[in-house]
Every structure is written in structure tokens, then in C-alpha cells.
Design a protein around this motif. Structure first.
Motif, mmCIF file in Angstrom:
data_model
loop_
_atom_site.group_PDB
_atom_site.id
_atom_site.type_symbol
_atom_site.label_atom_id
_atom_site.label_comp_id
_atom_site.label_asym_id
_atom_site.label_seq_id
_atom_site.Cartn_x
_atom_site.Cartn_y
_atom_site.Cartn_z
ATOM 1 N N GLU A 68 0.843 -1.189 0.000
ATOM 2 C CA GLU A 68 0.000 0.000 0.000
ATOM 3 C C GLU A 68 0.878 1.238 0.000
ATOM 4 O O GLU A 68 1.801 1.354 0.782
ATOM 5 N N GLY A 69 0.600 2.151 -0.913
ATOM 6 C CA GLY A 69 1.382 3.377 -0.979
ATOM 7 C C GLY A 69 2.678 3.221 -1.741
ATOM 8 O O GLY A 69 3.447 4.159 -1.838
ATOM 9 N N GLY A 70 2.953 2.048 -2.305
ATOM 10 C CA GLY A 70 4.171 1.825 -3.068
ATOM 11 C C GLY A 70 4.124 2.535 -4.406
ATOM 12 O O GLY A 70 3.122 3.149 -4.784
ATOM 13 N N MET A 71 5.231 2.455 -5.133
ATOM 14 C CA MET A 71 5.323 3.161 -6.405
ATOM 15 C C MET A 71 4.224 2.756 -7.379
ATOM 16 O O MET A 71 3.633 3.603 -8.039
ATOM 17 N N GLU A 73 1.291 1.526 -6.725
ATOM 18 C CA GLU A 73 -0.006 2.015 -6.257
ATOM 19 C C GLU A 73 -0.209 3.460 -6.693
ATOM 20 O O GLU A 73 -1.297 3.852 -7.076
ATOM 21 N N LYS A 74 0.833 4.251 -6.632
ATOM 22 C CA LYS A 74 0.744 5.667 -6.982
ATOM 23 C C LYS A 74 0.583 5.882 -8.490
ATOM 24 O O LYS A 74 0.200 6.965 -8.919
ATOM 25 N N LEU A 75 0.873 4.880 -9.281
ATOM 26 C CA LEU A 75 0.738 5.000 -10.733
ATOM 27 C C LEU A 75 -0.698 4.760 -11.196
ATOM 28 O O LEU A 75 -0.994 4.898 -12.389
ATOM 29 N N ASN A 76 -1.569 4.376 -10.267
ATOM 30 C CA ASN A 76 -2.973 4.114 -10.605
ATOM 31 C C ASN A 76 -3.091 3.121 -11.762
ATOM 32 O O ASN A 76 -3.724 3.407 -12.785
ATOM 33 N N LEU A 77 -2.480 1.976 -11.598
ATOM 34 C CA LEU A 77 -2.556 0.942 -12.619
ATOM 35 C C LEU A 77 -3.985 0.438 -12.744
ATOM 36 O O LEU A 77 -4.703 0.308 -11.753
ATOM 37 N N SER A 78 -4.359 0.141 -13.964
ATOM 38 C CA SER A 78 -5.674 -0.461 -14.187
ATOM 39 C C SER A 78 -5.627 -1.906 -13.690
ATOM 40 O O SER A 78 -4.551 -2.460 -13.433
ATOM 41 N N ALA A 79 -6.791 -2.517 -13.568
ATOM 42 C CA ALA A 79 -6.847 -3.917 -13.134
ATOM 43 C C ALA A 79 -6.063 -4.802 -14.105
ATOM 44 O O ALA A 79 -5.346 -5.716 -13.688
ATOM 45 N N ASP A 80 -6.182 -4.502 -15.390
ATOM 46 C CA ASP A 80 -5.460 -5.272 -16.404
ATOM 47 C C ASP A 80 -3.946 -5.099 -16.244
ATOM 48 O O ASP A 80 -3.187 -6.062 -16.328
ATOM 49 N N ARG A 157 5.183 5.932 -17.199
ATOM 50 C CA ARG A 157 6.648 5.837 -17.216
ATOM 51 C C ARG A 157 7.271 7.137 -16.718
ATOM 52 O O ARG A 157 8.217 7.128 -15.943
ATOM 53 N N SER A 158 6.729 8.225 -17.169
ATOM 54 C CA SER A 158 7.223 9.536 -16.749
ATOM 55 C C SER A 158 6.998 9.733 -15.247
ATOM 56 O O SER A 158 7.889 10.200 -14.536
ATOM 57 N N GLN A 159 5.817 9.370 -14.766
ATOM 58 C CA GLN A 159 5.527 9.477 -13.331
ATOM 59 C C GLN A 159 6.481 8.611 -12.519
ATOM 60 O O GLN A 159 6.966 9.037 -11.472
ATOM 61 N N LEU A 160 6.725 7.401 -13.005
ATOM 62 C CA LEU A 160 7.630 6.483 -12.299
ATOM 63 C C LEU A 160 9.033 7.072 -12.229
ATOM 64 O O LEU A 160 9.680 7.028 -11.180
ATOM 65 N N ALA A 161 9.500 7.643 -13.318
ATOM 66 C CA ALA A 161 10.833 8.258 -13.330
ATOM 67 C C ALA A 161 10.908 9.377 -12.304
ATOM 68 O O ALA A 161 11.901 9.495 -11.573
ATOM 69 N N GLN A 162 9.859 10.188 -12.226
ATOM 70 C CA GLN A 162 9.835 11.284 -11.250
ATOM 71 C C GLN A 162 9.826 10.754 -9.827
ATOM 72 O O GLN A 162 10.527 11.272 -8.956
ATOM 73 N N MET A 163 9.038 9.720 -9.568
ATOM 74 C CA MET A 163 8.970 9.148 -8.219
ATOM 75 C C MET A 163 10.318 8.553 -7.812
ATOM 76 O O MET A 163 10.750 8.711 -6.663
ATOM 77 N N MET A 164 10.977 7.879 -8.752
ATOM 78 C CA MET A 164 12.272 7.274 -8.437
ATOM 79 C C MET A 164 13.316 8.358 -8.181
ATOM 80 O O MET A 164 14.151 8.226 -7.283
ATOM 81 N N GLN A 165 13.259 9.430 -8.941
ATOM 82 C CA GLN A 165 14.183 10.535 -8.732
ATOM 83 C C GLN A 165 13.939 11.159 -7.353
ATOM 84 O O GLN A 165 14.884 11.454 -6.623
#
Length: 182
Positions: A68-71, A73-80, A157-165
Motif C-alpha cells: 500500500e502506498g508503493g510506487m 499504487e501511486k501510478l494508478n494501474l488499471s486492473a489489467d 513511465r514519466s511518473q515512475l521516473a519522477q517518483m524514483m528521482q
């Protein structure tokens, strides 16, 4: 009694070495991901070796699909997308686990050789074997990262890069302030 203490000390040293080398692999996986994502700012940033987790490490054996609250989760992945991510983790989980176990075993063998009567040539060969096993692990982790990357949209992908940075920056700040990394 001294043999018991020596064995405990060896185990502690082995654990420290494992954490160190896992950190090195995290740095490598993170650098490859940042370059893959094409984020110039993220690629320039220097990753911290004690960063808690990276994209490619979500395939660790027996690890829940996403906390919960992991990277992810924050990307709002669809169920698929969640289902596809889990399928990628499942596909690579055994390969990662087997390679990690092989590395641990080879490291233990090298440690035994160091304290025993093995000659330098034999120990060098064992060290080369460990390096090769680590490379195999990194290749599997990279393939897993690429497969996970394909599940994400360009925006994710862009959101993930920002979160990792941001995560790297937070870890760097904690280290500068003398706090223990989380």
C-alpha cells in the motif's frame, strides 16, 4: 566457544557483503531503467546505494505484489495492468530466486576457501564465477524491468521516473542529515 563466535562473525560478514552487493545491483538496475525511460534529469542524478527498492526488484520471491502506498499504487494501474505486472513478476520470480541462491552459495564457498587452504588461483576462479552469476541475475532483472515497462503508459513511465528521482533525493537527504536509510 571461539569456533561458535568465529562462525557467527563469518555469517555477519557474509550478510554485510550480501547487502553491499545487493545495493550495487540496485544501482545498476536503477541506472538502466532511467536510461530506458529516457528521462534526462533522472539519468543524470546519482542513485544512492542504499535506496530502499527499485523498479526491477518487485519480483523478489515471496514478496507481495505491491505494498500500500508503493510506487505502483501511486501510478494508478488499471486492473489489467496489475494483472500483467503480476504475470511478469511470476514469470521471472523463479529465475531471480535461483540466481540469488547460486550467488549466496558461491559466496559462502569463497568465504570457506578464504579461511581454508585453497590457493589463490582457485579463489580467483570462484570469484569470477560469482561475477558471472551476478551478471546473469542483473540480466534477468533487466529483462523483467523491460517487461514491466511495456505494461506502463508513457505518462506512467514519466511518473515512475519522477517518483524514483524523488526517492533517490530523499535518500540522499537522509544520508546527509545522518539518518539511517529506510
Amino acid at each position: 566457544m571461539s569456533a561458535l563466535v568465529l562462525t557467527a562473525n563469518r555469517q555477519q560478514i557474509s550478510n554485510i557483503k550480501e547487502v553491499f552487493f545487493m545495493s550495487i545491483r540496485r544501482i545498476s538496475a536503477l541506472a538502466v531503467l532511467m536510461l530506458t525511460l529516457g528521462s534526462t534529469a533522472a539519468a543524470i542524478a546519482v542513485p544512492h546505494p542504499l535506496e530502499p527498492e527499485t523498479f526491477a526488484q518487485n519480483q523478489r520471491p515471496n514478496r507481495p505484489a505491491g505494498k500500500e502506498g508503493g510506487m505502483f499504487e501511486k501510478l494508478n494501474l488499471s486492473a489489467d495492468q496489475k494483472q500483467q505486472m503480476q504475470a511478469v513478476r511470476d514469470r521471472y520470480k523463479d529465475q531471480v530466486s535461483q540466481r540469488m541462491q547460486a550467488i549466496r552459495q558461491a559466496r559462502q564457498e569463497l568465504e570457506t576457501m578464504m579461511s581454508g587452504t585453497a590457493n589463490a588461483s582457485e579463489m580467483r576462479e570462484k570469484h569470477r564465477q560469482i561475477i558471472g552469476l551476478r551478471q546473469q541475475l542483473e540480466e534477468v532483472q533487466f529483462e523483467s524491468t523491460l517487461a514491466m515497462r511495456e505494461v506502463l503508459t508513457a505518462e506512467q513511465r514519466s511518473q515512475l521516473a519522477q517518483m524514483m528521482q524523488q526517492r533517490r533525493q530523499n535518500a540522499k537527504n537522509r544520508m546527509q542529515n545522518g539518518q539511517k536509510p529506510q
